[in-house]
Write a protein that holds these residues in place. Structure first.
Motif, PDB file in Angstrom:
ATOM      1  N   SER A 268      36.731 -65.066 -91.656  1.00  0.00           N
ATOM      2  CA  SER A 268      37.180 -64.546 -90.367  1.00  0.00           C
ATOM      3  C   SER A 268      38.577 -65.073 -90.035  1.00  0.00           C
ATOM      4  CB  SER A 268      36.188 -64.938 -89.265  1.00  0.00           C
ATOM      5  OG  SER A 268      36.601 -64.447 -88.016  1.00  0.00           O
ATOM      6  N   PHE A 269      38.824 -66.330 -90.389  1.00  0.00           N
ATOM      7  CA  PHE A 269      40.157 -66.897 -90.188  1.00  0.00           C
ATOM      8  C   PHE A 269      41.197 -66.097 -90.961  1.00  0.00           C
ATOM      9  CE2 PHE A 269      43.741 -69.512 -91.339  1.00  0.00           C
ATOM     10  CZ  PHE A 269      44.061 -70.152 -90.150  1.00  0.00           C
ATOM     11  N   LEU A 270      40.859 -65.724 -92.191  1.00  0.00           N
ATOM     12  CA  LEU A 270      41.787 -64.933 -92.999  1.00  0.00           C
ATOM     13  C   LEU A 270      42.091 -63.593 -92.335  1.00  0.00           C
ATOM     14  CD1 LEU A 270      40.402 -65.583 -96.601  1.00  0.00           C
ATOM     15  CD2 LEU A 270      42.529 -66.478 -95.632  1.00  0.00           C
ATOM     16  N   ASP A 271      41.084 -63.000 -91.696  1.00  0.00           N
ATOM     17  CA  ASP A 271      41.299 -61.739 -90.980  1.00  0.00           C
ATOM     18  C   ASP A 271      42.341 -61.924 -89.873  1.00  0.00           C
ATOM     19  OD1 ASP A 271      39.352 -60.616 -92.572  1.00  0.00           O
ATOM     20  OD2 ASP A 271      37.765 -60.761 -91.063  1.00  0.00           O
ATOM     21  N   THR A 272      42.151 -62.982 -89.092  1.00  0.00           N
ATOM     22  CA  THR A 272      43.098 -63.286 -88.015  1.00  0.00           C
ATOM     23  C   THR A 272      44.478 -63.587 -88.570  1.00  0.00           C
ATOM     24  OG1 THR A 272      41.322 -64.202 -86.643  1.00  0.00           O
ATOM     25  CG2 THR A 272      43.567 -64.826 -86.061  1.00  0.00           C
ATOM     26  N   TYR A 273      44.498 -64.311 -89.676  1.00  0.00           N
ATOM     27  CA  TYR A 273      45.747 -64.713 -90.317  1.00  0.00           C
ATOM     28  C   TYR A 273      46.561 -63.490 -90.750  1.00  0.00           C
ATOM     29  CZ  TYR A 273      48.519 -68.147 -93.040  1.00  0.00           C
ATOM     30  OH  TYR A 273      49.504 -68.963 -93.523  1.00  0.00           O
ATOM     31  N   ARG A 274      45.882 -62.501 -91.333  1.00  0.00           N
ATOM     32  CA  ARG A 274      46.594 -61.298 -91.780  1.00  0.00           C
ATOM     33  C   ARG A 274      47.223 -60.568 -90.592  1.00  0.00           C
ATOM     34  NH1 ARG A 274      42.008 -60.827 -94.923  1.00  0.00           N
ATOM     35  NH2 ARG A 274      41.180 -59.124 -93.665  1.00  0.00           N
ATOM     36  N   LYS A 275      46.508 -60.544 -89.472  1.00  0.00           N
ATOM     37  CA  LYS A 275      47.036 -59.906 -88.271  1.00  0.00           C
ATOM     38  C   LYS A 275      48.291 -60.631 -87.791  1.00  0.00           C
ATOM     39  CE  LYS A 275      45.911 -58.993 -83.426  1.00  0.00           C
ATOM     40  NZ  LYS A 275      47.029 -59.822 -82.933  1.00  0.00           N
ATOM     41  N   VAL A 276      48.246 -61.955 -87.806  1.00  0.00           N
ATOM     42  CA  VAL A 276      49.390 -62.752 -87.365  1.00  0.00           C
ATOM     43  C   VAL A 276      50.595 -62.507 -88.273  1.00  0.00           C
ATOM     44  CG1 VAL A 276      50.269 -65.113 -87.128  1.00  0.00           C
ATOM     45  CG2 VAL A 276      48.009 -64.535 -86.238  1.00  0.00           C
ATOM     46  N   ILE A 277      50.356 -62.450 -89.582  1.00  0.00           N
ATOM     47  CA  ILE A 277      51.451 -62.176 -90.525  1.00  0.00           C
ATOM     48  C   ILE A 277      52.076 -60.812 -90.232  1.00  0.00           C
ATOM     49  CG2 ILE A 277      52.018 -61.726 -92.942  1.00  0.00           C
ATOM     50  CD1 ILE A 277      49.886 -63.788 -93.728  1.00  0.00           C
ATOM     51  N   ARG A 278      51.222 -59.831 -89.996  1.00  0.00           N
ATOM     52  CA  ARG A 278      51.716 -58.474 -89.717  1.00  0.00           C
ATOM     53  C   ARG A 278      52.538 -58.450 -88.431  1.00  0.00           C
ATOM     54  NH1 ARG A 278      47.184 -56.332 -89.263  1.00  0.00           N
ATOM     55  NH2 ARG A 278      46.847 -56.001 -91.498  1.00  0.00           N
ATOM     56  N   ASP A 279      52.023 -59.074 -87.379  1.00  0.00           N
ATOM     57  CA  ASP A 279      52.735 -59.114 -86.094  1.00  0.00           C
ATOM     58  C   ASP A 279      54.067 -59.842 -86.218  1.00  0.00           C
ATOM     59  OD1 ASP A 279      50.590 -57.803 -84.990  1.00  0.00           O
ATOM     60  OD2 ASP A 279      49.752 -59.576 -83.988  1.00  0.00           O
ATOM     61  N   SER A 280      54.032 -60.991 -86.872  1.00  0.00           N
ATOM     62  CA  SER A 280      55.220 -61.839 -86.972  1.00  0.00           C
ATOM     63  C   SER A 280      56.292 -61.214 -87.858  1.00  0.00           C
ATOM     64  CB  SER A 280      54.831 -63.219 -87.512  1.00  0.00           C
ATOM     65  OG  SER A 280      53.839 -63.822 -86.693  1.00  0.00           O
ATOM     66  N   LYS A 281      55.851 -60.474 -88.860  1.00  0.00           N
ATOM     67  CA  LYS A 281      56.799 -59.793 -89.742  1.00  0.00           C
ATOM     68  C   LYS A 281      57.618 -58.775 -88.949  1.00  0.00           C
ATOM     69  CE  LYS A 281      54.956 -57.091 -92.788  1.00  0.00           C
ATOM     70  NZ  LYS A 281      54.257 -56.603 -94.008  1.00  0.00           N
ATOM     71  N   GLY A 282      56.976 -58.157 -87.978  1.00  0.00           N
ATOM     72  CA  GLY A 282      57.663 -57.146 -87.190  1.00  0.00           C
ATOM     73  C   GLY A 282      58.641 -57.723 -86.183  1.00  0.00           C
TER      74      GLY A 282
END
Length: 310
Positions: A268-282
């Motif tokens: 579940s942490f990895l799921d949240t982590y991927r979202k953060v990477i996507r948001d931060s990349k933008g």
């Protein structure tokens, strides 16, 4: 700045009972093992757990005091504060369990004692200054000095808090090698050794990822660096999740569900982590909201991990 400091405090709070994955015990670790009775190893682990529990509780409590102090400074000067932050009394039971610094810390014992003394003194000082500030605000004495005392006390609390966090981090860094070595002693013939070591690998990778995110939160987002750390963590989580829990000793049968729960929390942490990477990349930076989500997800993994290993 204070938010970053307090967030960083949560990164090191991995309590241990029978755990370790350290393969190369350093010089300090070797001295512990050579000294090494199970009693001494347990004393080191008990100190580690009690201090980390205390540090976690104290850090959260101080963060709330800092929020209160900020609001008090604004209100005392006539600023608009709708509701003063609520500060609940600290339930730091673990602190009272610490009677002394175990001798197994060897050459670092004196330094740990010095930092622990600072930690204890600053902890008490902050509490006293907070009570002073509350009295000042409740009696509305700020109407006599236009908030001057509130500003002074707030700065004093901030200074004391910084010193407490520095001493706390010093202690965490100094006790880790001996704690890792003590865990080797306790874990040597443990039936769950394989699962504990593998789960510890996940937590070590997770902590490494959080360190990177914390640094980038205060600066610029580096996608390549974060993605590399994410991939390392994902690999560790996958390896741990593939382990089939086959411990035959019945006293550990209930640990199977806790082991599975830990792996689910890590996924579940990895799921949240991927979202953060996507948001931060933008946006090119890690937002307050995303770092709070990561913090919450981390706490969930940590709680699951501690439930499994205790």
């Amino acid at each position: 700045m204070r938010k970053i400091i307090v967030f960083a405090m949560a990164l090191t709070f991995t309590s241990v009972s029978v755990i370790s994955c350290k393969k190369d015990i350093d010089k300090l670790g070797k001295s512990v093992v050579s000294l090494g009775s199970a009693n001494e190893a347990n004393a080191i682990i008990d100190f580690n757990n009690n201090f980390l529990d205390s540090y976690k509780s104290t850090s959260k409590h101080i963060e709330n005091i800092l929020k209160y102090a900020d609001a008090a400074s604004v209100k005392a000067k006539g600023g608009d504060v709708m509701i003063m932050p609520i500060v609940i009394g600290s339930m730091d039971y673990s602190f009272g369990k610490i009677k002394d610094i175990p001798s197994g810390f060897d050459k670092d014992k004196a330094a740990i004692e010095a930092d622990f003394k600072i930690y204890k003194n600053k902890k008490e000082s902050i509490e006293k200054k907070f009570e002073e500030l509350k009295s000042y605000m409740n009696s509305e004495d700020y109407k006599d000095d236009k908030g001057a005392r509130a500003e002074t006390i707030t700065k004093e609390i901030e200074t004391e808090a910084k010193a407490l966090f520095i001493s706390g981090e010093n202690i965490v860094a100094k006790i880790k090698p001996a704690t890792d070595a003590a865990e080797e002693v306790i874990l040597k013939d443990h039936p769950m050794k394989e699962y504990i070591i593998s789960s510890k690998n996940v937590m070590n990778s997770l902590d490494s990822n959080i360190d990177v995110l914390d640094k980038q939160y205060s600066g610029k987002f580096n996608e390549a660096e974060v993605q590399k750390k994410y991939d390392e963590l994902a690999k560790a989580v996958e390896a741990n999740s593939k382990l089939e829990f086959t411990v035959k000793d019945q006293q550990y049968s209930y640990k199977k569900s806790l082991f599975e729960s830990f792996n689910k929390s890590a996924s579940s942490f990895l799921d949240t982590y991927r979202k953060v990477i996507r948001d931060s990349k933008g946006t090119g930076k890690i937002s307050d909201n995303d770092i709070q989500q990561i913090d919450s997800a981390y706490e969930s993994v940590l709680n699951s991990y501690n439930s499994f290993v205790k």
